[in-house]
Design a protein around this motif. Sequence first.
Motif, PDB file in Angstrom:
ATOM      1  N   GLN A 193     -30.035  -3.863 -24.351  1.00 35.72           N
ATOM      2  CA  GLN A 193     -28.983  -4.213 -25.314  1.00 35.72           C
ATOM      3  C   GLN A 193     -27.748  -4.754 -24.606  1.00 35.72           C
TER       4      GLN A 193
ATOM      5  N   ARG B 186     -27.728  -6.273 -21.729  1.00 32.20           N
ATOM      6  CA  ARG B 186     -28.075  -7.607 -21.241  1.00 32.20           C
ATOM      7  C   ARG B 186     -27.970  -8.639 -22.360  1.00 32.20           C
ATOM      8  N   GLN B 187     -28.473  -8.261 -23.538  1.00 30.75           N
ATOM      9  CA  GLN B 187     -28.413  -9.183 -24.672  1.00 30.75           C
ATOM     10  C   GLN B 187     -26.972  -9.457 -25.089  1.00 30.75           C
ATOM     11  N   ARG B 188     -26.136  -8.377 -25.099  1.00 26.15           N
ATOM     12  CA  ARG B 188     -24.723  -8.570 -25.452  1.00 26.15           C
ATOM     13  C   ARG B 188     -24.032  -9.486 -24.442  1.00 26.15           C
TER      14      ARG B 188
ATOM     15  N   GLU C 214     -25.442 -11.801 -22.615  1.00 19.54           N
ATOM     16  CA  GLU C 214     -25.934 -13.161 -22.820  1.00 19.54           C
ATOM     17  C   GLU C 214     -25.282 -13.795 -24.046  1.00 19.54           C
ATOM     18  N   GLN C 215     -25.122 -13.003 -25.109  1.00 19.37           N
ATOM     19  CA  GLN C 215     -24.482 -13.523 -26.324  1.00 19.37           C
ATOM     20  C   GLN C 215     -23.032 -13.882 -26.062  1.00 19.37           C
ATOM     21  N   ALA C 216     -22.322 -13.003 -25.300  1.00 14.75           N
ATOM     22  CA  ALA C 216     -20.928 -13.268 -24.977  1.00 14.75           C
ATOM     23  C   ALA C 216     -20.808 -14.527 -24.119  1.00 14.75           C
ATOM     24  N   GLU C 217     -21.728 -14.696 -23.173  1.00 15.35           N
ATOM     25  CA  GLU C 217     -21.706 -15.875 -22.317  1.00 15.35           C
ATOM     26  C   GLU C 217     -21.988 -17.138 -23.124  1.00 15.35           C
ATOM     27  N   ALA C 218     -22.953 -17.039 -24.056  1.00 15.80           N
ATOM     28  CA  ALA C 218     -23.270 -18.206 -24.892  1.00 15.80           C
ATOM     29  C   ALA C 218     -22.099 -18.563 -25.802  1.00 15.80           C
ATOM     30  N   LYS C 219     -21.438 -17.529 -26.330  1.00 15.59           N
ATOM     31  CA  LYS C 219     -20.278 -17.771 -27.188  1.00 15.59           C
ATOM     32  C   LYS C 219     -19.155 -18.451 -26.417  1.00 15.59           C
TER      33      LYS C 219
ATOM     34  N   LYS D  37     -19.487 -20.281 -23.793  1.00 16.86           N
ATOM     35  CA  LYS D  37     -19.906 -21.656 -23.483  1.00 16.86           C
ATOM     36  C   LYS D  37     -19.696 -22.572 -24.691  1.00 16.86           C
ATOM     37  N   ARG D  38     -20.024 -22.072 -25.887  1.00 17.38           N
ATOM     38  CA  ARG D  38     -19.831 -22.889 -27.092  1.00 17.38           C
ATOM     39  C   ARG D  38     -18.350 -23.193 -27.314  1.00 17.38           C
TER      40      ARG D  38
END
Length: 237
Positions: free
Chosen positions: A208, A210-212, A214-219, A221-222
């Motif tokens: 969880q 790791r997923q958070r 990754e989501q924070a990193e993707a956000k 980046k966007r």
Amino acid sequence: MLQLPQPPKPTVIYPDSDGRAMADNTKQFRWIVVIQQNLEWWFAADPNVFVAGDLLWYPVEGNNKIRMAPDVMVVLGRPKGDRGSYRQWEEDNLPPQVVFEILSPGNTRAEMNHKLLFYDRFGVEEYYLYDPDQHELSGWLRREEFLDVIDPIDNWVSPRLQIRFEMGASDLHIFRPDGQPFLTYVEIARQVEQERQRAEQERQRAEQERQRAEQAEAKAKRLADRLRQMGIDADQV
């Protein structure tokens, strides 16, 4: 003088069973298994400690009538391995140093006195007798060539095995040298399952996180991409 040939000595057969049941009831059987298996577990890494339950011990070569089957016996200095019986003359003449008996309603006083005399005569160093119905533990330690009563027995530490006996309110507790209690198979299985569940929970938490991340990193980046599209340098914000 003519020497007559000596007749061959008769072959002595040492039966692997005395025809008696290992235990008279579930409580006695459970205690035998708990003590034997926990000692086997504790000494698993030592190839020269032999632990057995309900194994016939023949201390005298040539006499198959002199025998005893301790509920549990420990021989320090003999290799592990399967045996049909423990024939002492084939084992560097080492007797079991420690034996355990679990009392059942079928055991008579005369029988237990005979066992004590047998263990005293044939070199046992420590003898422990537990009555699970009466919650009574007795012990004997070899002092000055004979087995002497251990008193007090509560919190006694076995000189040979370094295990500790603690008399609880209604049950006997035995502790390994590392302080861990002797456990039943069910208790061990329960602990293993609890450890497995804890490991699985830790794995899920890590996943969880790791997923958070990754989501924070993707956000992030966007957001940076959107700012660049607006002509804004994200590093200057």
